[in-house]
Design an enzyme around this catalytic site. Structure first.
Site, short mmCIF file in Angstrom:
data_model
loop_
_atom_site.label_atom_id
_atom_site.label_comp_id
_atom_site.label_asym_id
_atom_site.label_seq_id
_atom_site.Cartn_x
_atom_site.Cartn_y
_atom_site.Cartn_z
N HIS A 28 38.59 41.75 42.80
CA HIS A 28 37.80 41.60 41.58
C HIS A 28 37.26 42.98 41.21
CE1 HIS A 28 34.91 40.47 38.59
NE2 HIS A 28 33.95 41.02 39.30
N ASP A 73 37.65 36.29 35.88
CA ASP A 73 38.82 37.06 35.43
C ASP A 73 39.92 36.11 34.95
OD1 ASP A 73 37.62 39.56 36.48
OD2 ASP A 73 37.91 38.54 38.39
#
Ligand code: NAX
Length: 327
Positions: free
Chosen positions: A187, A159
């Site tokens: 996440h 990410d």
């Protein structure tokens, strides 16, 4: 000669495993001077496929590859392991509720946590990639009471890297111009990529982009990138996920450069109002072989709300695994 470092990869026959193993064996995980012994853990049905990957690894004649063991046995997989990359997980299938997903993954990460506790090397470092990564990491960590909690981490580096790339493209700068990117929270789609502390050529990123771009384009693009990859490739992120796992461990071992930090999901010490014990993504520096949460950042109201939303999701997941008796 240096003693080889033992690296265990679970889910080794999967697509991330295929992208990851060759990079580890070539020295990209631990550097060009460290020989590696690989331990591949798979479920019995996939052991043969893992053996095929091992044949290809042999065919690369990597100078640093000291050996490969393939197993479906947890004790063998984690015996003396120094780095455990927990990639194999139970994916969410159609109609599966979150509780079912957590229960199925508890069946994987609880025994793996125990096996790490009982058999891994004293210096073991664990990175959970398999989703739901933060909560799987929490399950493993809580079932490994003899291992220092800070050795369990979950991956938000993909990410983080996605956020660097999106911002670099927007401002037409190289990714190397960007420092202090942060991913907060889980996440998952609730993650919060924060540009209010990020610096681009020394100036705050949020001040160099339109607020509407930050809120309506940047955040959702980063958070939904996994789905966009599936849509385009017909398969989920694999090489980029493997690359992020390499980056995460490399940073953990080697440290972050002066004047920069990275993102990793680590056990919370209560910083920034994240309940103690949750495995949540933070801005972290790596020093002396450990991650430390960056302290003292001012959190504005918009960021506060975003962080709270993602952290609340982690609280719900933790409550669910407690109810299921997994921790
Ligand atoms: P694949 O389905 O290709 O491979 C998973 C492998 O794990 C399979 O070979 C399977 O046999 C094995 N496995 C299942 N249960 C196991 C167990 N108990 N012990 C050992 N092996 C087991 O998935 P892949 O694309 O490689 O993705 C792996 C995991 O990474 C998934 O959970 C996925 O959601 C997650 N991801 C996490 C990311 C992150 O940023 N944290 C990004 C990429 C990826 O989506």
């Amino acid at each position: 000669t240096t003693t080889p470092v033992t690296v265990t990869v679970t889910g080794a026959a999967g697509q991330i495993g295929y992208a990851l193993l060759f990079r580890i064996a070539s020295g990209q995980l631990l550097g060009p001077d460290t020989p590696v012994r690989l331990r591949l853990l798979e479920i019995p049905q996939a052991v043969k496929a893992a053996e095929g990957t091992a044949m290809e690894l042999a065919d690369c004649a990597f100078p640093l590859l000291a050996g490969i063991d393939i197993t479906d046995d947890l004790k063998t997989a984690f015996d003396g392991t120094n780095v455990a990359l927990l990639v194999g997980a139970r994916p969410r299938t159609k109609g599966m509720e979150r509780g079912d997903l957590l229960e199925a993954n508890g069946g994987i990460f609880k025994p793996q946590g125990r096996a790490i506790n009982d058999h891994a090397a004293d210096d073991v470092r664990v990175l959970v990639v398999g989703n739901p990564a933060n909560t799987n990491a929490l399950i493993a960590q809580r079932n490994a009471p003899d291992v220092p909690a800070e050795r369990f981490t979950a991956m938000t580096r993909l990410d983080h890297n996605r956020a660097l790339s999106q911002l670099a493209e927007k401002l037409d700068v190289p990714v190397t111009a960007i420092k202090k990117m942060t991913i907060w929270g889980n996440h998952s789609a609730t993650q919060y990529p924060d540009l209010y502390h990020t610096e681009v050529n020394g100036k705050i990123a949020a001040e160099q982009v339109e607020e509407s771009w930050l809120r309506e384009t940047f955040i959702p693009t980063v958070a939904k990138r996994g789905a966009a990859i599936i849509e385009a490739r017909g398969a989920s992120s694999a090489a980029s996920a493997a690359n992020a796992a390499i980056d995460h461990v490399r940073t953990w071992v080697d440290g972050t450069p002066e004047g920069d930090w990275t993102s990793a999901a680590v056990v919370s010490d209560g910083s920034y109002g994240v309940p103690e014990g949750l495995i949540s993504s933070f801005p972290v520096v790596a020093r002396g072989g450990g991650f430390e949460i960056v302290q003292g950042l001012q959190i504005d109201a918009f960021s506060r709300e975003r962080i709270d939303t993602s952290v609340n999701e982690l609280v719900e997941e933790r409550d669910a695994i407690q109810k299921l008796g997994l921790v």
